[in-house]
Scaffold this motif. Structure first.
Motif, mmCIF file in Angstrom:
data_model
loop_
_atom_site.group_PDB
_atom_site.id
_atom_site.type_symbol
_atom_site.label_atom_id
_atom_site.label_comp_id
_atom_site.label_asym_id
_atom_site.label_seq_id
_atom_site.Cartn_x
_atom_site.Cartn_y
_atom_site.Cartn_z
ATOM 1 N N LYS A 1 0.830 -1.202 0.000
ATOM 2 C CA LYS A 1 0.000 0.000 0.000
ATOM 3 C C LYS A 1 0.865 1.253 0.000
ATOM 4 C CE LYS A 1 -3.599 0.327 2.584
ATOM 5 N NZ LYS A 1 -4.469 0.327 3.798
ATOM 6 N N ASN A 2 1.944 1.216 0.797
ATOM 7 C CA ASN A 2 2.842 2.377 0.834
ATOM 8 C C ASN A 2 3.516 2.597 -0.516
ATOM 9 O OD1 ASN A 2 2.213 2.747 3.512
ATOM 10 N ND2 ASN A 2 4.017 1.659 4.281
ATOM 11 N N TYR A 3 3.894 1.488 -1.190
ATOM 12 C CA TYR A 3 4.538 1.612 -2.501
ATOM 13 C C TYR A 3 3.589 2.262 -3.509
ATOM 14 C CZ TYR A 3 7.065 0.291 -6.744
ATOM 15 O OH TYR A 3 7.726 0.323 -7.938
ATOM 16 N N CYS A 4 2.342 1.795 -3.523
ATOM 17 C CA CYS A 4 1.365 2.385 -4.451
ATOM 18 C C CYS A 4 1.114 3.850 -4.107
ATOM 19 C CB CYS A 4 0.062 1.595 -4.395
ATOM 20 S SG CYS A 4 0.199 -0.102 -5.001
ATOM 21 N N GLY A 5 1.034 4.154 -2.801
ATOM 22 C CA GLY A 5 0.824 5.546 -2.407
ATOM 23 C C GLY A 5 1.983 6.439 -2.805
ATOM 24 N N GLU A 6 3.224 5.931 -2.660
ATOM 25 C CA GLU A 6 4.387 6.719 -3.055
ATOM 26 C C GLU A 6 4.419 6.934 -4.573
ATOM 27 O OE1 GLU A 6 7.773 4.726 -1.557
ATOM 28 O OE2 GLU A 6 7.364 5.197 0.553
ATOM 29 N N THR A 7 3.987 5.911 -5.328
ATOM 30 C CA THR A 7 3.957 6.052 -6.783
ATOM 31 C C THR A 7 2.962 7.135 -7.208
ATOM 32 O OG1 THR A 7 4.504 3.702 -7.009
ATOM 33 C CG2 THR A 7 3.600 4.814 -8.943
ATOM 34 N N VAL A 8 1.787 7.129 -6.593
ATOM 35 C CA VAL A 8 0.791 8.156 -6.905
ATOM 36 C C VAL A 8 1.314 9.538 -6.533
ATOM 37 C CG1 VAL A 8 -1.523 9.001 -6.352
ATOM 38 C CG2 VAL A 8 -1.140 6.558 -6.708
ATOM 39 N N ALA A 9 2.003 9.615 -5.375
ATOM 40 C CA ALA A 9 2.555 10.906 -4.944
ATOM 41 C C ALA A 9 3.622 11.408 -5.913
ATOM 42 C CB ALA A 9 3.139 10.774 -3.533
ATOM 43 N N VAL B 1 6.753 18.012 -12.641
ATOM 44 C CA VAL B 1 8.059 17.867 -13.285
ATOM 45 C C VAL B 1 8.391 16.394 -13.487
ATOM 46 C CG1 VAL B 1 10.515 18.387 -13.088
ATOM 47 C CG2 VAL B 1 8.831 20.062 -12.323
ATOM 48 N N PHE B 2 8.081 15.579 -12.489
ATOM 49 C CA PHE B 2 8.333 14.143 -12.628
ATOM 50 C C PHE B 2 7.466 13.551 -13.738
ATOM 51 C CE2 PHE B 2 7.294 9.736 -11.620
ATOM 52 C CZ PHE B 2 8.554 9.190 -11.513
ATOM 53 N N SER B 3 6.205 13.956 -13.811
ATOM 54 C CA SER B 3 5.326 13.453 -14.872
ATOM 55 C C SER B 3 5.845 13.849 -16.249
ATOM 56 C CB SER B 3 3.910 13.997 -14.670
ATOM 57 O OG SER B 3 3.388 13.582 -13.424
ATOM 58 N N ALA B 4 6.323 15.094 -16.382
ATOM 59 C CA ALA B 4 6.895 15.523 -17.659
ATOM 60 C C ALA B 4 8.206 14.801 -17.951
ATOM 61 C CB ALA B 4 7.120 17.031 -17.643
ATOM 62 N N THR C 1 14.774 16.142 -8.507
ATOM 63 C CA THR C 1 13.331 16.262 -8.652
ATOM 64 C C THR C 1 12.585 15.601 -7.502
ATOM 65 O OG1 THR C 1 13.579 16.283 -11.060
ATOM 66 C CG2 THR C 1 11.385 15.815 -10.193
ATOM 67 N N VAL C 2 13.025 14.403 -7.087
ATOM 68 C CA VAL C 2 12.272 13.639 -6.082
ATOM 69 C C VAL C 2 13.026 13.457 -4.767
ATOM 70 C CG1 VAL C 2 11.045 12.409 -7.886
ATOM 71 C CG2 VAL C 2 13.110 11.401 -6.928
ATOM 72 N N GLY C 3 14.353 13.710 -4.743
ATOM 73 C CA GLY C 3 15.135 13.506 -3.524
ATOM 74 C C GLY C 3 15.824 12.160 -3.517
ATOM 75 N N ILE C 4 16.907 12.052 -2.752
ATOM 76 C CA ILE C 4 17.702 10.823 -2.693
ATOM 77 C C ILE C 4 16.916 9.684 -2.058
ATOM 78 C CG2 ILE C 4 18.732 11.445 -0.483
ATOM 79 C CD1 ILE C 4 20.431 9.526 -3.372
ATOM 80 N N GLU C 5 15.966 9.993 -1.157
ATOM 81 C CA GLU C 5 15.210 8.936 -0.490
ATOM 82 C C GLU C 5 14.322 8.180 -1.471
ATOM 83 O OE1 GLU C 5 15.067 12.120 0.347
ATOM 84 O OE2 GLU C 5 16.286 12.240 2.184
ATOM 85 N N LYS C 6 13.801 8.852 -2.477
ATOM 86 C CA LYS C 6 12.898 8.224 -3.443
ATOM 87 C C LYS C 6 13.585 7.933 -4.776
ATOM 88 C CE LYS C 6 8.880 10.643 -1.501
ATOM 89 N NZ LYS C 6 7.745 11.555 -1.794
ATOM 90 N N LEU C 7 14.916 8.000 -4.788
ATOM 91 C CA LEU C 7 15.638 7.838 -6.054
ATOM 92 C C LEU C 7 15.404 6.470 -6.666
ATOM 93 C CD1 LEU C 7 17.675 8.701 -8.207
ATOM 94 C CD2 LEU C 7 19.500 7.901 -6.688
ATOM 95 N N ALA C 8 15.587 5.398 -5.866
ATOM 96 C CA ALA C 8 15.454 4.048 -6.420
ATOM 97 C C ALA C 8 14.050 3.815 -6.964
ATOM 98 C CB ALA C 8 15.790 3.015 -5.341
ATOM 99 N N HIS C 9 13.051 4.274 -6.216
ATOM 100 C CA HIS C 9 11.664 4.087 -6.646
ATOM 101 C C HIS C 9 11.380 4.869 -7.934
ATOM 102 C CE1 HIS C 9 7.128 4.360 -5.450
ATOM 103 N NE2 HIS C 9 7.325 3.696 -6.570
ATOM 104 N N ALA C 10 11.695 6.165 -7.929
ATOM 105 C CA ALA C 10 11.417 7.008 -9.093
ATOM 106 C C ALA C 10 12.254 6.585 -10.292
ATOM 107 C CB ALA C 10 11.690 8.469 -8.744
ATOM 108 N N TYR C 11 13.513 6.237 -10.061
ATOM 109 C CA TYR C 11 14.383 5.876 -11.171
ATOM 110 C C TYR C 11 13.919 4.582 -11.839
ATOM 111 C CZ TYR C 11 18.762 6.218 -13.732
ATOM 112 O OH TYR C 11 19.695 6.374 -14.721
ATOM 113 N N GLY C 12 13.409 3.652 -11.014
ATOM 114 C CA GLY C 12 12.880 2.426 -11.594
ATOM 115 C C GLY C 12 11.693 2.676 -12.510
ATOM 116 N N ILE C 13 10.799 3.584 -12.098
ATOM 117 C CA ILE C 13 9.642 3.914 -12.934
ATOM 118 C C ILE C 13 10.090 4.584 -14.231
ATOM 119 C CG2 ILE C 13 7.548 5.320 -13.055
ATOM 120 C CD1 ILE C 13 7.282 4.927 -10.030
ATOM 121 N N LEU C 14 11.000 5.542 -14.127
ATOM 122 C CA LEU C 14 11.464 6.262 -15.317
ATOM 123 C C LEU C 14 12.196 5.336 -16.272
ATOM 124 C CD1 LEU C 14 12.695 9.570 -13.659
ATOM 125 C CD2 LEU C 14 10.655 9.267 -15.052
#
Length: 510
Positions: free
Chosen positions: A292-300, A306-309, A423-436
């Motif tokens: 649930k936290n992973y899905c919530g972080e993805t939506v956030a 900027v991340f969406s673009a 754009t997202v911070g070092i804490e969310k890098l792995a999560h955001a980078y995987g999506i991108l």
């Protein structure tokens, strides 16, 4: 997870060195697949669109699986993932030498080698970002030049090996070279976190403490009463039960010791079963909460414009920007450029200029007065224009110049992790980078086949590269509009509704 402060040096430079050689060894052949592409066209006799799938899968599958790759690196660490992926890359390359048809290459070269490269890329980028903060742009630029140097060397090396040993011998030798990734992975010492939990073995050893923690938090009456010694009922009920039943149990035990022994065994067995059941329930609850936290972080993340673009830009960039490195040799052959005029392979020019671009752009990203996001947008727009100019190049010199420009601008890969971190911070890098990287892999997989189909349809590359240039230009413009500060300023300048005021009048003093 909070890591210790990045050392910005020391063993970090060893990490940079081994990450450089890791990307050199794993990406050398997939990026220089244009040399193999011409051989596969002649051997298997398939269309250019279908044959291009082999190289596009090799670069796209690893990026498509980036969320899984990020999860693997977060769960097991960079060192084990690197060693395991080294076996995958080497095995896939050696297996490709026995390919009887193009469909076998889709699996051996496209999927196995591509997935191994994706795991290695995620591991090297993640551990480098952990070891560097103030010099992160330089470090990322250095390690990313490994793939570009590999492209430069492997383009000439594979051509030479094909002349001496044939295509099969070339793939066997290149696969044997990839085994050196194992030595590089062994030197990737993990940077310990400041307050990270211990491994699972330690967590299992502290199971009794976890029961009391969960019981205190949730106060689940049914579960607690089923666990002997863990109930949290009223104190008076417990005291009365102990007072009334204690004497009877003692008298029964003295009269029949066998029955008492069986009773103790039954109670201990029930206690173990209840504890294990309770532990499984709590573990399932924790896993569900993590999902649930992973899905919530993805939506956030996607709420950040900027991340969406950024994910739109990287998707369109890989659709249009990747085909030249795969098809430029065939573009020269289609433009009737003679082999005698090919002083240096065009793929090699792209490779060496990509290395220069990664290094210089990585150094520029460390300057505080340069906005890294605008720098990345500038590379996208310039690359779109260069792609649109390829149909006008009809000689080796013009193709070589455009190859150098495209290679230099492709070096923006070195600052892409830097842009993502900002754009997202070092804490969310792995999560955001995987999506991108998932969207980048999708673009990588679709780009070369689309260009090949355009050629099969029109018998020319002109329309294909107009389409590629338009995609990259569109992505750059979308990202530029999202990054402009004028939108935030406009939102701040919108008139706010006046607060409603209420007046109260005292009607009586009583």
């Amino acid at each position: 997870m909070d890591f210790k402060k990045s050392p910005d040096g020391g063993w970090g430079w060893v990490i940079v060195l081994v990450s450089f050689f890791t990307q050199f060894l794993c990406y050398g052949s997939p990026l220089a697949v244009g040399v193999l592409y011409i051989e596969w066209l002649d051997i298997f006799g398939e269309g250019k669109g279908k044959t291009a799938w082999v190289g596009s899968l090799a670069s796209g599958v690893g990026l498509l699986a980036s969320p899984v790759c990020s999860l693997c690196v977060s769960s097991f660490g960079a060192r084990p993932v690197t060693i395991f992926s080294g076996f995958m890359v080497a095995g896939g390359l050696m297996l490709s030498s026995f390919a009887p048809n193009i469909y076998f290459l889709f699996f051996s070269y496209g999927i196995v080698v591509g997935l191994g490269c994706g795991l290695l890329y995620t591991a090297t980028v993640t551990i480098t970002c952990q070891y560097f903060d103030s010099h992160r742009g330089l470090a990322l630029g250095l390690i990313s030049t490994g793939s570009s140097v590999g492209l430069f060397i492997y383009a000439a090396l594979q051509r030479l090996l094909i002349e001496f040993y044939g295509l099969d011998g070339c793939l066997l030798i290149v696969g044997a070279l990839a085994l050196n990734i194992l030595a590089c992975g062994s030197l990737m010492r993990p940077l310990q976190s400041s307050d990270c939990p211990l491994p699972e073995k330690t967590a299992l050893e502290s199971v009794p403490d976890q029961y009391s923690i969960y019981s205190e938090k949730e106060k689940d009456l049914e579960e607690n009463t089923n666990i002997p010694g863990r109930s949290y009922g009223a104190e008076e009920t417990c005291k009365s039960a102990l007072a009334s039943g204690g004497q009877k149990q003692e008298s029964l035990l003295h009269k029949n010791p066998t029955t008492g022994a069986h009773t103790k065994e039954a109670e201990s067995y029930k206690k173990k079963v209840a504890e294990q059941t309770y532990f499984c329930k709590q573990l399932a609850k924790r896993k569900w909460q993590l999902y649930k936290n992973y899905c919530g972080e993805t939506v956030a993340l996607f709420k950040n414009k900027v991340f969406s673009a950024l994910f739109i830009a990287i998707f369109l960039f890989d659709i249009g920007g990747f085909p030249p490195s795969l098809l430029m040799e065939d573009v020269a052959r289609s433009s009737n450029v003679k082999e005698e005029e090919l002083i240096m392979p065009l793929i090699s020019i792209i490779g060496i200029m990509t290395a220069v671009g990664k290094l210089l752009l990585g150094i520029l990203a460390d300057f505080k007065w340069i906005n890294t996001l605008y720098l990345y947008v500038a590379t996208l727009i310039s690359m779109g224009l260069a792609l649109c100019a390829i149909p006008f190049a009809k000689s080796y010199v013009t193709l070589a110049i455009l190859s150098g420009i495209l290679g230099f601008l492709t070096g923006n890969w070195s600052i892409f992790p830097y842009v993502t971190t900002k754009t997202v911070g070092i804490e969310k890098l792995a999560h955001a980078y995987g999506i991108l990287m998932f969207f980048a892999g999708l673009g990588n997989s679709l780009g070369p086949p689309i260009v090949g189909w355009f050629y099969d349809w029109t018998q020319t590359y002109d329309t294909a590269f107009y389409f590629s240039g338009f995609c990259v230009l569109l992505g750059g413009c979308v990202l530029l509009l999202a990054a402009l500060p004028s939108w935030d300023t406009f939102n701040k300048l919108l008139p706010k509704p006046a607060p409603t005021t209420f007046l109260y009048k005292v009607t009586s003093n009583v």
